[in-house]
Design a protein around this motif. Structure first.
Motif, short mmCIF file in Angstrom:
data_model
loop_
_atom_site.label_atom_id
_atom_site.label_comp_id
_atom_site.label_asym_id
_atom_site.label_seq_id
_atom_site.Cartn_x
_atom_site.Cartn_y
_atom_site.Cartn_z
N TYR A 237 -6.64 15.59 3.79
CA TYR A 237 -7.13 14.64 4.78
C TYR A 237 -7.16 15.13 6.22
N HIS A 238 -6.66 16.33 6.53
CA HIS A 238 -6.74 16.83 7.89
C HIS A 238 -8.06 17.57 8.11
N MET B 140 -2.88 1.65 3.39
CA MET B 140 -3.19 1.30 2.01
C MET B 140 -2.32 2.11 1.05
N ASP B 141 -1.70 1.41 0.13
CA ASP B 141 -0.88 2.01 -0.91
C ASP B 141 -1.81 2.55 -2.00
N LEU B 142 -1.74 3.85 -2.23
CA LEU B 142 -2.63 4.50 -3.20
C LEU B 142 -1.89 4.99 -4.43
N THR B 143 -0.63 4.58 -4.59
CA THR B 143 0.11 4.99 -5.78
C THR B 143 -0.50 4.31 -7.01
N PRO B 144 -0.29 4.87 -8.18
CA PRO B 144 -0.90 4.28 -9.38
C PRO B 144 -0.58 2.81 -9.58
N GLU B 145 0.68 2.44 -9.35
CA GLU B 145 1.06 1.04 -9.55
C GLU B 145 0.81 0.18 -8.32
N GLY B 146 0.79 0.78 -7.14
CA GLY B 146 0.54 0.02 -5.92
C GLY B 146 1.64 -0.94 -5.58
N ARG C 95 0.21 9.41 -0.32
CA ARG C 95 -0.01 8.30 -1.25
C ARG C 95 -0.12 6.95 -0.54
N CYS C 96 0.10 6.97 0.79
CA CYS C 96 -0.08 5.74 1.58
C CYS C 96 -0.74 6.16 2.89
N ILE C 97 -1.99 5.80 3.07
CA ILE C 97 -2.79 6.32 4.18
C ILE C 97 -3.11 5.23 5.18
N GLU C 98 -2.99 5.57 6.46
CA GLU C 98 -3.44 4.68 7.52
C GLU C 98 -4.96 4.66 7.53
N ILE C 99 -5.53 3.47 7.50
CA ILE C 99 -6.99 3.32 7.49
C ILE C 99 -7.52 3.02 8.89
#
Length: 932
Positions: free
Chosen positions: A85-86, A189-195, A208-212
């Motif tokens: 992401y960079h 946003m939580d992007l882990t499989p289970e969220g 696995r958790c990205i600032e939008i």
């Protein structure tokens, strides 16, 4: 949704909310403190600071802003390609309110766009709210918390889980140490499989958790004393990472599959670039992620692994976006500042190309893909595509010549290093000899699991700077300093043929400008060429190349050490369109003016030897269309009658209509001929060219000349003066170039004469304005006028002396009347009395006069500063009783940096100056500190 759909959907959404869609600002920032535009708010700073009114009605805007973060405070360069992401280049989607709406609308619209328009899963979203830590500014952002609390409750979610607190580091935005600032609220946003991480990964630097999205609420002004005051109007500044949003929406298949880590590179933002790279290299991109590399262990070497290809493709894809967009905005690779950042990025990309098997030029071939994919939203990419390609190709070509040798050297050293450290002096050798930026060497070392001795590198760099400073040399790099072994000597046919010469382009080389924002030029090597290359003081020709109804302007011609002549043009965009027949023509009018001055230079040298003797030796010359300059050895100033005699001799030979001939001779045949002037220290080939003017002036010369002295036209010597011990300089004008000079002289003389008549009624001169006949280029313009002009100039000089005396008397009178009053204002609380006074409009002369008067009324340290004519003047005097304690020169040295200048002087008296009046108070403080 495609990337283009996502971008347009964002802009459409805010247009529905009455926002004006604004074009992206250039990557060249307006702020001098920035390397590049690095945030969406950069172009709106003047509105936030109330320096300009908001042009949007209502006061709302939305945009997608091109950004680069690759240097200075914000530098993501080292992470590019290694993670998902960079980037050095990215787009920032943003919506803005300039004193219009505030937190309620900004938060609610953000939630509406994300969850209703784009359908992001609400349960995976987290909001941050500002909660100050110890020593942090302002208070808990209760307003933002209350808005988010209601939103999450209405969505059936627990606010205590989905609202995360952040301190100043994460959730308080400041433009600088002072100025507009305020709390911010981010959406993650939580992007882990289970969220179901319940916010534990927010701001934890976990992919696995990205600032939008970041919603900044500008509501305070930070004061210099550390306090914060409410702004009269509150603003909203938001920034959404476009590439990140695309990766989330496309990487999760519209939020249906969270089984793998999303990547910005696995989107249609980058897919077309990867396809082009795959086509060119024959390699395949396979989406290797950082976690895959980390799983191999800390000592894993990336080289020769399956990950090497993917990292290289990511880096190249990112870097071609950076280079294409910045060059399209007029920021060019160079050796300084932002230009060097671009050069470093480009060289990183070219080196990564070797990992894909590229040994021929490849990087510039990606520009078309960028123009195709991004040209709709950034049209300058298509408009400037050809220029961008040429510049990148030239940079790539230049670096490729040394890249492989540098890589070989690096590998040899890296194979033999001890203790896993690459020597600093060898890193410097790679930089200095092969053009490897330090970060490129560090990158290659990191791939091998070794470090670079950066301190050793900096030591070598510091030593080089000291050597350069000690040398104190300044040089101008030109074509004649460059040699290309692939070029052959150019046949010059311009002595006889000046127009419609059929030529071919053997080669062309692009040259980057030395300064930011400069113009790219190209050196064209033609065969044959009618353009005379600058040499021996004679300027190069200008002219045109014509083909198929098109015309390329030649702005200069220069000769290199290998006898090749380069025709210089700024019309680089037309080079790829050249067709045949290709005809070259010299600007004949300009060439004739140069030839007139060159032949006149030979006559001038002859006349000087006739008048001053054979001790006269030429020390340098300039021959241009506007004038000639002739430097010669002579120990004293020429007398007026000597100047008049030289001018008379030259004009006499011109009127004689002597023929001018040139012919080639073996140098061995003429080198001992005393009648032929040749210059000591010049190197001559086996064959030389003799220029013979009427049999009385013979010189070895390779320049162009008139065919008859009458073609030179009237000759006027306009200046004689010293330039060094025993070296004099003459400037002269002849022929048609005299017309503008005489007209200008007429205007000056007439204006000053009128001034004299008004100021000095007893003048005995009687001069009427020159009529048009007197300024015609001909012999009447030269006869009988010099004596009158010289008399008038003497009168002007005397009048100026009188004016200067009167001005000095006025200054002394003013200072005498003010000095007693100023002396009473001195600070006598310390051991050394000190007086500081800012005199608006005071210049250096006035300050000196004032100090002279102050000495009569004040004992101590007097410090005066004035600002006049956009300059700061400083003056300091120290009374004899205090010189052992405070020295005036030291006071000036302490003050100078605060006003952007410097100064010095004796212990009792010193002067200085600068350019920044705003620094005068600080300069006074520095002076007082020395006087305690």
């Amino acid at each position: 949704m495609t990337a283009a759909d996502i971008r347009q959907s964002f802009l459409d959404f805010f247009e529905e909310k009455q926002h004006t869609t604004v074009s992206s600002a250039s990557l060249m920032p307006d702020s001098p403190g920035l390397l590049f535009t690095n945030a969406g708010m950069n172009q709106f700073v003047p509105i936030f600071l109330n320096e300009q009114p908001c042009p949007y009605k209502p006061a709302r805007a939305a945009d997608t802003q091109k950004c680069i973060r690759a240097g200075g405070k914000h530098n993501d360069l080292e992470d590019v390609g290694m993670d998902t992401y960079h980037h050095t280049f990215f787009e920032m989607l943003g919506n803005w309110s300039f004193g219009d709406y505030f937190k309620q609308e900004a938060i609610e619209w953000a939630w509406e766009l994300l969850t209703e328009r784009w359908k992001l899963p609400k349960e995976r979203l987290y909001a941050t709210v500002y909660k100050p830590g110890e020593g942090d500014p302002a208070e808990f952002d209760q307003e933002a918390y209350d808005i988010w609390k209601k939103i999450f409750e209405d969505a059936g979610l627990d606010p205590e889980v989905h609202i995360v607190y952040g301190n100043k580091k994460d959730n308080f935005w400041m433009m600088g140490d002072t100025g507009p600032c305020g709390p911010c609220s981010e959406v993650h946003m939580d992007l882990t499989p289970e969220g179901d991480t319940k916010g534990s990964l927010v701001n934890a630097d976990d992919a696995r958790c990205i600032e939008i999205w970041n919603l900044v609420f500008i509501q305070f002004n930070a004061n210099p004393d550390g306090t914060f005051k409410n702004l009269p109007a509150c603003h909203v500044d938001t920034g959404m990472g476009f590439e990140r949003v695309c990766s989330i929406m496309q990487g999760t298949k519209n939020f249906t599959d969270f089984s793998k880590q999303v990547s910005n590179y696995d989107t249609d933002v980058f897919a077309p670039i990867f396809r082009k790279l795959e086509e060119l290299s024959g390699k395949t991109y396979s989406s290797t992620l950082l976690e895959d590399i980390e799983a191999e262990g800390p000592n894993f070497e990336i080289r020769n692994s399956k990950f090497e290809i993917d990292i290289a493709m990511r880096v190249i894809a990112d870097h071609i976006r950076t280079l294409s967009c910045s060059i399209a905005d007029g920021i060019l690779p160079s050796n300084e500042g932002r230009g060097y950042v671009l050069r470093r990025i480009l060289r990183r990309a070219v080196r990564y190309g070797r990992q894909l098997g590229f040994h021929d030029l490849f990087f510039y071939k990606l520009v078309g893909t960028i123009a195709d994919e991004m040209g709709d939203v950034f049209p300058e990419l298509r408009t400037n595509q050809a220029t961008v390609e040429k510049i990148i190709k030239g940079e790539e070509e230049s670096f490729s010549k040394t890249l492989d040798r540098g890589i070989d050297l690096f590998n040899k050293i890296a194979d033999s290093v001890e203790e896993k450290t690459f020597p600093g002096d060898k890193a410097f050798e790679l930089f200095d000899t092969y053009g490897f930026p330090l970060d490129l060497t560090e990158l290659m070392a990191r791939e091998r699991g070794i470090a670079v001795d950066a301190a050793g590198f900096e030591q070598c760099m510091s030593e080089q700077r000291e050597r350069s400073k000690a040398a104190q040399k300044k040089s101008v790099i030109s074509v004649k300093d460059k040699k290309d072994e692939n070029l052959i000597p150019t046949e010059f046919v311009g002595f006889e043929n000046k127009s419609d010469v059929n030529v071919e382009v053997c080669n062309f080389i692009l040259d980057m400008p030395a300064e930011e924002g400069g113009t790219v030029t190209a050196r064209l090597y033609l065969s044959p060429t009618p353009f005379y290359g600058e040499m021996g003081g004679q300027l190069g020709d200008t002219g045109w190349l014509e083909f198929g109804g098109q015309k390329i302007e030649i702005i200069d011609a220069q000769k290199s050490t290998d006898e090749s002549i380069a025709a210089i043009t700024e019309d680089v965009g037309l080079l790829e369109e050249i067709s045949f027949p290709l005809k070259a023509s010299v600007d004949a009018g300009r060439r004739h003016l140069i030839e007139s001055h060159h032949s006149a230079t030979h006559l001038l040298g002859w006349a000087l030897r006739e008048v001053l003797g054979d001790t006269v030796q030429q020390k340098g010359s300039y021959v241009g269309p506007d004038r000639l300059r002739f430097d010669f050895s002579h120990i004293e100033a020429m007398k007026p009658d000597e100047i008049a005699k030289v001018e008379e001799l030259v004009n006499g030979r011109i009127l004689h209509d002597a023929g001018v001939q040139w012919y080639d001779r073996p140098y061995a045949e003429v080198k001992n001929d005393p009648s032929i002037i040749q210059f000591f220290g010049d190197k001559y080939g086996e064959t030389v060219r003799v220029v013979d003017i009427g049999g009385f002036s013979k010189e070895l010369c390779g320049g162009t000349h008139v065919e008859s002295t009458l073609g030179i036209g009237p000759f006027r010597l306009v200046h004689e003066g010293a330039i060094a011990a025993g070296v004099r300089r003459i400037e002269a004008i002849c022929g048609e170039a005299l017309r503008p000079y005489l007209l200008t002289e007429q205007e000056k003389v007439a204006a000053v004469y009128e001034q004299l008549k008004a100021k000095k009624s007893d003048t005995k001169l009687s001069l009427t304005p020159w009529d048009e006949e007197m300024v015609q280029v001909g012999w009447d313009a030269l006869s009988g006028n010099r004596d009158v002009v010289e008399q008038l100039r003497e009168e002007i000089k005397n009048w100026e002396k009188e004016q200067a005396k009167a001005k000095q008397a006025e200054l002394l009178s003013q200072a005498a009347s003010l000095a007693p009053e100023w002396a009473q204002e001195a600070d006598r609380s310390g051991s050394v009395p000190v007086l500081t006074k800012h005199i608006e409009g005071g210049d250096g002369k006035f300050l000196q006069a004032a100090l002279g008067e102050l000495k009569k009324h004040f004992d101590g340290v007097a410090v005066l500063a004035g600002d006049a004519n956009d300059r700061v003047a400083l003056a300091v005097s120290v009374s004899p009783d205090y010189i052992k304690t405070v020295k005036a020169g030291n006071v000036i040295k302490a003050m100078g940096p605060h006003v952007g200048g410097k100064g010095g002087g004796r212990p009792e008296m010193a002067q200085g100056g600068g350019t920044d009046p705003s620094g005068i108070p600080a300069a006074f403080d520095a002076a007082k500190a020395l006087c305690k």
